[in-house]
Design a protein around this motif. Structure first.
Motif, PDB file in Angstrom:
ATOM      1  N   UNK A 111       0.844  -1.194   0.000  1.00  0.00           N
ATOM      2  CA  UNK A 111       0.000   0.000   0.000  1.00  0.00           C
ATOM      3  C   UNK A 111       0.877   1.241   0.000  1.00  0.00           C
ATOM      4  N   UNK A 112       0.384   2.296  -0.655  1.00  0.00           N
ATOM      5  CA  UNK A 112       1.025   3.604  -0.596  1.00  0.00           C
ATOM      6  C   UNK A 112       0.073   4.533   0.134  1.00  0.00           C
ATOM      7  N   UNK A 113       0.553   5.105   1.243  1.00  0.00           N
ATOM      8  CA  UNK A 113      -0.303   5.908   2.108  1.00  0.00           C
ATOM      9  C   UNK A 113       0.282   7.304   2.301  1.00  0.00           C
ATOM     10  N   UNK A 114      -0.598   8.276   2.391  1.00  0.00           N
ATOM     11  CA  UNK A 114      -0.225   9.624   2.815  1.00  0.00           C
ATOM     12  C   UNK A 114      -0.883   9.845   4.169  1.00  0.00           C
ATOM     13  N   UNK A 129      -1.835   6.550  14.268  1.00  0.00           N
ATOM     14  CA  UNK A 129      -2.849   7.305  14.996  1.00  0.00           C
ATOM     15  C   UNK A 129      -3.356   8.493  14.185  1.00  0.00           C
ATOM     16  N   UNK A 130      -2.733   8.769  13.067  1.00  0.00           N
ATOM     17  CA  UNK A 130      -3.138   9.908  12.261  1.00  0.00           C
ATOM     18  C   UNK A 130      -4.204   9.553  11.239  1.00  0.00           C
ATOM     19  N   UNK A 131      -4.532  10.533  10.388  1.00  0.00           N
ATOM     20  CA  UNK A 131      -5.466  10.303   9.284  1.00  0.00           C
ATOM     21  C   UNK A 131      -4.690   9.740   8.100  1.00  0.00           C
ATOM     22  N   UNK A 132      -5.124   8.596   7.603  1.00  0.00           N
ATOM     23  CA  UNK A 132      -4.424   7.899   6.534  1.00  0.00           C
ATOM     24  C   UNK A 132      -5.219   7.989   5.240  1.00  0.00           C
ATOM     25  N   UNK A 133      -4.570   8.480   4.186  1.00  0.00           N
ATOM     26  CA  UNK A 133      -5.165   8.528   2.850  1.00  0.00           C
ATOM     27  C   UNK A 133      -4.511   7.429   2.012  1.00  0.00           C
ATOM     28  N   UNK A 134      -5.298   6.534   1.491  1.00  0.00           N
ATOM     29  CA  UNK A 134      -4.767   5.438   0.681  1.00  0.00           C
ATOM     30  C   UNK A 134      -4.693   5.894  -0.778  1.00  0.00           C
ATOM     31  N   UNK A 135      -3.471   6.009  -1.278  1.00  0.00           N
ATOM     32  CA  UNK A 135      -3.270   6.458  -2.658  1.00  0.00           C
ATOM     33  C   UNK A 135      -3.349   5.302  -3.651  1.00  0.00           C
ATOM     34  N   UNK A 136      -2.818   4.139  -3.238  1.00  0.00           N
ATOM     35  CA  UNK A 136      -2.650   3.086  -4.246  1.00  0.00           C
ATOM     36  C   UNK A 136      -2.342   1.774  -3.558  1.00  0.00           C
ATOM     37  N   UNK A 137      -2.798   0.687  -4.170  1.00  0.00           N
ATOM     38  CA  UNK A 137      -2.340  -0.645  -3.792  1.00  0.00           C
ATOM     39  C   UNK A 137      -1.689  -1.273  -5.007  1.00  0.00           C
TER      40      UNK A 137
END
Length: 266
Positions: A111-114, A129-137
């Protein structure tokens, strides 16, 4: 523990990041583990440090030295690599380079996460613990992946994390994005947030002191000092103390003091 975001006029920055600038270049990095050729092969050569993935070089080998980030295989641990962009960005493109000599399987099933970190001083340990945005698998092996993140993908960290227990190999990561001018409570903007703890001091190492009219001015001083992690303002004496990274890596370095407010730079 009471938290607050810094209020009032800070600064309005007019500079911007051009779309083709690599904002990950030479930024701080961390990896779940690092492959050690001495232990695994009985050989001694430069290898595998997490910083190799943001050094601006896509070379895999230089002589006998392996210049890519590479994790070890640990039982029951998913391999991951992350970069701290040191500011909050709207992320648009993430370009990932893997090995070209062999072993494309080291860059697969991940996974690629921001990540927008939680309000804490030890940012590396608070990624989950933060907000995770999933860019790509990425399901299949590849030597290079160019990822376009969905709109409104925003954060400070980019993390690449395997979904299995295999090793992760990355030769270079390039990130493109624009700095976020996040709104303060007065409606004016700044390129970073200050996450505050009212009525608390902080035992982090002091890097400078000066007088300040209020906690806003104190926090601005921290914003403009790249070594500053936290601004501690003494409301009784009007002394502003700029402080560095956490002593023990946790928020236990905070202590209650009604005369003080401390703001961590996000």
């Amino acid at each position: 523990m009471k938290s607050s975001y810094v209020k009032g006029l800070l600064y309005i920055f007019t500079s911007c990041v051009m779309a083709d600038v690599n904002i990950a270049l030479k930024k701080p990095t961390k990896m779940s583990s690092i492959y050690d050729p001495k232990l695994s092969e009985g050989k001694d050569y430069l290898c595998c440090n997490s910083t190799y993935a943001v050094d601006g070089e896509k070379t895999v080998w230089t002589g006998s030295d392996f210049l890519c980030a590479h994790s070890d295989i640990n039982v029951n641990q998913q391999s991951w690599w992350a970069v701290d962009l040191q500011n909050v960005y709207d992320i648009s493109v993430i370009d990932i380079y893997g090995r070209t000599d062999c072993c494309p399987n080291t860059l697969t099933n991940f996974d690629v996460e921001v990540i927008m970190p939680a309000c804490t001083c030890n940012r590396w340990n608070s990624l989950d613990e933060g907000d995770v945005f999933h860019c790509h698998y990425q399901a299949i092996a590849s030597h290079r992946i160019i990822i376009t993140c969905p709109p409104n993908t925003r954060g400070r960290f980019v993390r690449i994390k395997r979904k299995d227990m295999e090793s992760l190999g990355i030769c270079e990561v390039e990130v493109q994005g624009d700095p976020v001018y996040r709104m303060t409570e007065s409606g004016l903007s700044r390129t970073a947030d200050a996450c505050g703890h009212i009525g608390h001091g902080y035992l982090g190492p002091a890097i400078g002191t000066s007088e300040a009219n209020n906690r806003i001015q104190c926090t601005v001083m921290c914003f403009t000092n790249t070594a500053c992690t936290a601004a501690e303002y003494d409301k009784k004496t009007n002394v502003c103390t700029l402080k560095g990274d956490c002593i023990d890596g946790t928020q236990s370095s905070l202590f209650q003091d009604n005369n003080k407010d401390v703001f961590f730079i996000q």
